[in-house]
Write an enzyme that holds these catalytic residues in place. Structure first.
Site, PDB file in Angstrom:
ATOM      1  N   ARG A  80      -0.776   1.002   4.051  1.00 32.42           N
ATOM      2  CA  ARG A  80      -0.853   0.064   2.916  1.00 32.42           C
ATOM      3  C   ARG A  80      -0.856   0.797   1.582  1.00 32.42           C
ATOM      4  O   ARG A  80      -0.273   0.326   0.601  1.00 32.42           O
ATOM      5  CB  ARG A  80      -2.126  -0.784   3.027  1.00 32.42           C
ATOM      6  CG  ARG A  80      -2.152  -1.683   4.233  1.00 32.42           C
ATOM      7  CD  ARG A  80      -3.446  -2.445   4.275  1.00 32.42           C
ATOM      8  NE  ARG A  80      -3.439  -3.500   3.302  1.00 32.42           N
ATOM      9  CZ  ARG A  80      -3.281  -4.791   3.597  1.00 32.42           C
ATOM     10  NH1 ARG A  80      -3.166  -5.180   4.836  1.00 32.42           N
ATOM     11  NH2 ARG A  80      -3.264  -5.693   2.658  1.00 32.42           N
ATOM     12  N   GLU A 140      -5.920  -6.570 -13.094  1.00 36.03           N
ATOM     13  CA  GLU A 140      -6.579  -6.237 -11.823  1.00 36.03           C
ATOM     14  C   GLU A 140      -8.050  -5.908 -12.093  1.00 36.03           C
ATOM     15  O   GLU A 140      -8.368  -5.153 -12.998  1.00 36.03           O
ATOM     16  CB  GLU A 140      -5.854  -5.031 -11.193  1.00 36.03           C
ATOM     17  CG  GLU A 140      -6.612  -4.308 -10.102  1.00 36.03           C
ATOM     18  CD  GLU A 140      -6.979  -5.175  -8.897  1.00 36.03           C
ATOM     19  OE1 GLU A 140      -6.142  -5.952  -8.426  1.00 36.03           O
ATOM     20  OE2 GLU A 140      -8.147  -5.051  -8.431  1.00 36.03           O
ATOM     21  N   GLN A 141      -8.926  -6.469 -11.257  1.00 36.39           N
ATOM     22  CA  GLN A 141     -10.357  -6.270 -11.487  1.00 36.39           C
ATOM     23  C   GLN A 141     -10.829  -4.830 -11.232  1.00 36.39           C
ATOM     24  O   GLN A 141     -11.745  -4.344 -11.897  1.00 36.39           O
ATOM     25  CB  GLN A 141     -11.180  -7.220 -10.620  1.00 36.39           C
ATOM     26  CG  GLN A 141     -11.078  -6.945  -9.126  1.00 36.39           C
ATOM     27  CD  GLN A 141     -11.956  -7.856  -8.275  1.00 36.39           C
ATOM     28  OE1 GLN A 141     -12.666  -8.714  -8.801  1.00 36.39           O
ATOM     29  NE2 GLN A 141     -11.936  -7.671  -6.983  1.00 36.39           N
ATOM     30  N   ASP A 158      -2.646 -14.597  -0.506  1.00 35.78           N
ATOM     31  CA  ASP A 158      -3.894 -15.070   0.114  1.00 35.78           C
ATOM     32  C   ASP A 158      -4.654 -16.045  -0.776  1.00 35.78           C
ATOM     33  O   ASP A 158      -5.456 -16.838  -0.280  1.00 35.78           O
ATOM     34  CB  ASP A 158      -4.814 -13.878   0.429  1.00 35.78           C
ATOM     35  CG  ASP A 158      -4.502 -13.233   1.770  1.00 35.78           C
ATOM     36  OD1 ASP A 158      -3.493 -13.619   2.403  1.00 35.78           O
ATOM     37  OD2 ASP A 158      -5.264 -12.339   2.197  1.00 35.78           O
ATOM     38  N   TYR A 210      -0.343   1.152  16.097  1.00 37.99           N
ATOM     39  CA  TYR A 210       1.054   1.486  15.782  1.00 37.99           C
ATOM     40  C   TYR A 210       1.092   2.668  14.838  1.00 37.99           C
ATOM     41  O   TYR A 210       0.087   3.026  14.213  1.00 37.99           O
ATOM     42  CB  TYR A 210       1.809   0.280  15.223  1.00 37.99           C
ATOM     43  CG  TYR A 210       1.198  -0.410  14.018  1.00 37.99           C
ATOM     44  CD1 TYR A 210       1.312   0.124  12.744  1.00 37.99           C
ATOM     45  CD2 TYR A 210       0.517  -1.619  14.167  1.00 37.99           C
ATOM     46  CE1 TYR A 210       0.777  -0.532  11.642  1.00 37.99           C
ATOM     47  CE2 TYR A 210      -0.031  -2.278  13.078  1.00 37.99           C
ATOM     48  CZ  TYR A 210       0.108  -1.734  11.815  1.00 37.99           C
ATOM     49  OH  TYR A 210      -0.442  -2.376  10.726  1.00 37.99           O
TER      50      TYR A 210
HETATM   51  C1  LIG Z   1      -7.329  -6.943   9.971  1.00 41.88           C
HETATM   52  C2  LIG Z   1      -6.146  -7.422   9.180  1.00 41.88           C
HETATM   53  C3  LIG Z   1      -4.853  -7.039   9.542  1.00 41.88           C
HETATM   54  C4  LIG Z   1      -3.729  -7.522   8.833  1.00 41.88           C
HETATM   55  N1  LIG Z   1      -2.477  -7.129   9.213  1.00 41.88           N
HETATM   56  C5  LIG Z   1      -1.391  -7.642   8.579  1.00 41.88           C
HETATM   57  C6  LIG Z   1      -0.068  -7.286   8.966  1.00 41.88           C
HETATM   58  O1  LIG Z   1       0.131  -6.464   9.876  1.00 41.88           O
HETATM   59  N2  LIG Z   1       0.992  -7.850   8.314  1.00 41.88           N
HETATM   60  C7  LIG Z   1       0.814  -8.740   7.288  1.00 41.88           C
HETATM   61  O2  LIG Z   1       1.817  -9.229   6.736  1.00 41.88           O
HETATM   62  N3  LIG Z   1      -0.430  -9.070   6.871  1.00 41.88           N
HETATM   63  C8  LIG Z   1      -1.529  -8.550   7.481  1.00 41.88           C
HETATM   64  N4  LIG Z   1      -2.780  -8.890   7.069  1.00 41.88           N
HETATM   65  C9  LIG Z   1      -2.932  -9.810   5.927  1.00 41.88           C
HETATM   66  C10 LIG Z   1      -2.758  -9.105   4.597  1.00 41.88           C
HETATM   67  O3  LIG Z   1      -3.614  -7.991   4.534  1.00 41.88           O
HETATM   68  C11 LIG Z   1      -3.074 -10.041   3.423  1.00 41.88           C
HETATM   69  O4  LIG Z   1      -2.515 -11.304   3.652  1.00 41.88           O
HETATM   70  C12 LIG Z   1      -2.501  -9.470   2.118  1.00 41.88           C
HETATM   71  O5  LIG Z   1      -3.114  -8.252   1.812  1.00 41.88           O
HETATM   72  C13 LIG Z   1      -2.695 -10.460   0.964  1.00 41.88           C
HETATM   73  O6  LIG Z   1      -2.241  -9.866  -0.230  1.00 41.88           O
HETATM   74  P1  LIG Z   1      -2.647 -10.484  -1.640  1.00 41.88           P
HETATM   75  O7  LIG Z   1      -1.979  -9.611  -2.638  1.00 41.88           O
HETATM   76  O8  LIG Z   1      -2.383 -11.942  -1.639  1.00 41.88           O
HETATM   77  O9  LIG Z   1      -4.234 -10.342  -1.714  1.00 41.88           O
HETATM   78  P2  LIG Z   1      -5.138  -9.038  -1.733  1.00 41.88           P
HETATM   79  O10 LIG Z   1      -4.542  -7.939  -0.955  1.00 41.88           O
HETATM   80  O11 LIG Z   1      -6.511  -9.507  -1.357  1.00 41.88           O
HETATM   81  O12 LIG Z   1      -5.137  -8.585  -3.262  1.00 41.88           O
HETATM   82  C14 LIG Z   1      -5.857  -9.285  -4.231  1.00 41.88           C
HETATM   83  C15 LIG Z   1      -6.016  -8.402  -5.455  1.00 41.88           C
HETATM   84  O13 LIG Z   1      -6.622  -9.179  -6.494  1.00 41.88           O
HETATM   85  C16 LIG Z   1      -7.703  -8.463  -7.061  1.00 41.88           C
HETATM   86  N5  LIG Z   1      -8.677  -9.433  -7.554  1.00 41.88           N
HETATM   87  C17 LIG Z   1      -9.540 -10.202  -6.836  1.00 41.88           C
HETATM   88  N6  LIG Z   1     -10.271 -10.983  -7.642  1.00 41.88           N
HETATM   89  C18 LIG Z   1      -9.869 -10.713  -8.923  1.00 41.88           C
HETATM   90  C19 LIG Z   1     -10.259 -11.206 -10.200  1.00 41.88           C
HETATM   91  N7  LIG Z   1     -11.213 -12.137 -10.347  1.00 41.88           N
HETATM   92  N8  LIG Z   1      -9.640 -10.711 -11.302  1.00 41.88           N
HETATM   93  C20 LIG Z   1      -8.664  -9.752 -11.188  1.00 41.88           C
HETATM   94  N9  LIG Z   1      -8.268  -9.249  -9.988  1.00 41.88           N
HETATM   95  C21 LIG Z   1      -8.856  -9.728  -8.874  1.00 41.88           C
HETATM   96  C22 LIG Z   1      -8.224  -7.615  -5.896  1.00 41.88           C
HETATM   97  O14 LIG Z   1      -8.986  -6.505  -6.360  1.00 41.88           O
HETATM   98  C23 LIG Z   1      -6.918  -7.213  -5.223  1.00 41.88           C
HETATM   99  O15 LIG Z   1      -6.346  -6.066  -5.804  1.00 41.88           O
HETATM  100  C24 LIG Z   1      -3.914  -8.394   7.734  1.00 41.88           C
HETATM  101  C25 LIG Z   1      -5.217  -8.747   7.345  1.00 41.88           C
HETATM  102  C26 LIG Z   1      -6.325  -8.271   8.043  1.00 41.88           C
HETATM  103  C27 LIG Z   1      -7.722  -8.677   7.604  1.00 41.88           C
END
Ligand SMILES: Cc1cc2nc3c(=O)[nH]c(=O)nc-3n(C[C@H](O)[C@H](O)[C@H](O)COP(=O)(O)OP(=O)(O)OC[C@H]3O[C@@H](n4cnc5c(N)ncnc54)[C@H](O)[C@@H]3O)c2cc1C
Length: 389
Positions: free
Chosen positions: A107, A33-34, A296, A216
């Site tokens: 979260r 993790e960065q 994502d 909510y």
């Molecule tokens: C306003 C809003 C509301 C939302 N509400 C919902 C909801 O109600 N329900 C739902 O299911 N989803 C919701 N989402 C979507 C959800 O937040 C994301 O889809 C989810 O957090 C994605 O998780 P992830 O682990 O793929 O990515 P992220 O949460 O972006 O995590 C990525 C991780 O990788 C790390 N990282 C990044 N680059 C590097 C690198 N080069 N090297 C090492 N580490 C790195 C980051 O620091 C981070 O810890 C919402 C989004 C938004 C913007």
């Protein structure tokens, strides 16, 4: 296959779920993790039944119920009058129908529960301050490099590093995310400061034309999480999120119902953030050689179906099942992508469709038929623990 060594880049909800699911399947994982410290932003997230199955399995139902709030009921309301336009059945209805709850959680609480569980399995699994900058593959292994000069060797590499994924860029080249024309404010408001009439139902969305205010309960009802969406021609800030001024939100939503005004006025100034919402076009493939994408990083989506985190959670469990079922790393990644890319892409595209519908909708004639929810799309029917892999 338990000898397979997965490297995970990114310890968000997706990366931690994948790590925990892989550990449960008998693999030794290393997560890079960065950030220097693990954590999540102060906001809520909705966990729909399709993702709740996975959390129940990985954390145990008691733990999930201890951190999540199951809303007793929900509603879509007229933005101006506050009149209920659509009642949404919640409570134990989703659990009866789908076998797992529809719930909402802070979260940070979910993130901590996942990180604690990963560390309980292996105290050394999570490595912070490691920003992925590139990878190289040989016939036998893949090596990830980090900005501080460290490197790590594994059999597969899973990019769980979010919408700005450096792993995605390393695999598929630079492709800038697009601004969707929406910004979102998110905040946390103590419910104890609000009048009783503003505390029911547990979750509500105030629907305007091109604007929505959703709120909510999280932390056993002590806090409201709110998300307020509106349109903007462009996102000017350099960062993708920034601390926001409550007065700006109040002015943007000044024609919304008294409840919305009350929640905004009760929000501590340091608890409100503003986000530019970005997305990308779907990829034709996620996997290249020994590396793939999850959450994502592979399918960034607008939040208009509340499924981004849910999809990342589903991905993590299916990846672990694919690895457990496969004879080698190649088959593991092929099974994972075959099981997940179509669904991830579908939900990503449907979230874009919903963004347009919200922009075009007429709040005065909103009905159950015009509302296209994740449930109406059949997304809750999926169970990542039993889906074909
Ligand atoms: C306003 C809003 C509301 C939302 N509400 C919902 C909801 O109600 N329900 C739902 O299911 N989803 C919701 N989402 C979507 C959800 O937040 C994301 O889809 C989810 O957090 C994605 O998780 P992830 O682990 O793929 O990515 P992220 O949460 O972006 O995590 C990525 C991780 O990788 C790390 N990282 C990044 N680059 C590097 C690198 N080069 N090297 C090492 N580490 C790195 C980051 O620091 C981070 O810890 C919402 C989004 C938004 C913007």
């Amino acid at each position: 296959m338990n000898e397979l060594r997965p490297l995970i880049v990114g310890a968000g909800i997706g990366g931690l779920t994948a790590a925990l699911a892989l550990q449960r399947a008998g693999f030794r994982v290393a997560v890079y993790e960065q950030a220097d410290e693990l954590g999540e932003i102060g906001a809520g997230v909705t966990i729909t039944p399709n993702a709740c199955h996975a959390l129940n399995f990985l954390l145990g139902e008691d733990r999930v119920e201890s951190i999540c709030h199951v809303p007793a009921s929900g509603a879509i309301k007229h933005f101006e009058t506050g009149e209920t336009l659509i009642d949404t059945e919640r409570g134990d209805g989703p659990k009866r129908r789908y076998g797992a709850n529809y719930c909402q959680v802070h979260r940070a609480d979910l993130h901590r529960a996942l990180a604690d569980a990963v560390r309980e399995n292996d105290a050394d699994a999570l490595r912070v301050g490691a920003r992925f900058v590139g990878c190289e593959e040989t016939d036998d292994a893949i090596t990830a490099s980090f900005a501080d000069g460290r490197s790590a060797v594994g059999d597969i590499l899973v990019g769980c590093d979010g919408i700005r994924s450096a792993v995605r860029e390393a695999l598929w080249g630079i492709d800038e995310p697009r601004f969707t024309g929406y910004v979102a404010w998110r905040g946390l408001t103590p419910t104890g400061d609000l009048e009783a009439e503003f505390l029911a139902p547990d979750s509500a969305a105030f629907a305007g034309r091109g604007r929505t205010f959703t709120r909510y309960k999280v932390r056993h009802g002590e806090l409201y999480n709110f998300v307020a969406f509106t349109r903007r021609d462009q996102w000017e800030a350099e960062s993708w999120s920034e601390r926001a001024d409550i007065d700006e939100v109040l002015s943007e939503f000044s024609d919304f119902a008294p409840e919305v005004q009350a929640i905004l006025r009760a929000t501590p100034p340091e608890q409100c953030f503003k986000w530019g919402l970005f997305d990308r076009s779907p990829l034709d493939r996620w996997t290249q050689g020994r590396a793939t994408l999850l959450g994502d990083a592979g399918h960034p989506m607008t939040p208009f179906l509340a499924q981004g985190a849910a999809m990342a959670i589903e991905d993590g469990v299916v990846l672990a099942r694919a690895a457990a079922a496969a004879a080698d790393w190649r088959e593991a990644l092929a099974r994972y992508e075959a099981a997940r890319r179509e669904r991830g892409t579908f939900v990503m595209l449907e979230s874009q469709v919903n963004a347009r519908r919200i922009y075009e909708r007429d709040p005065d004639s909103l009905s159950r038929n015009s509302h296209r929810s994740a449930e109406a799309l059949g997304l809750y029917d999926y169970n990542p623990l039993t889906a074909i892999v």
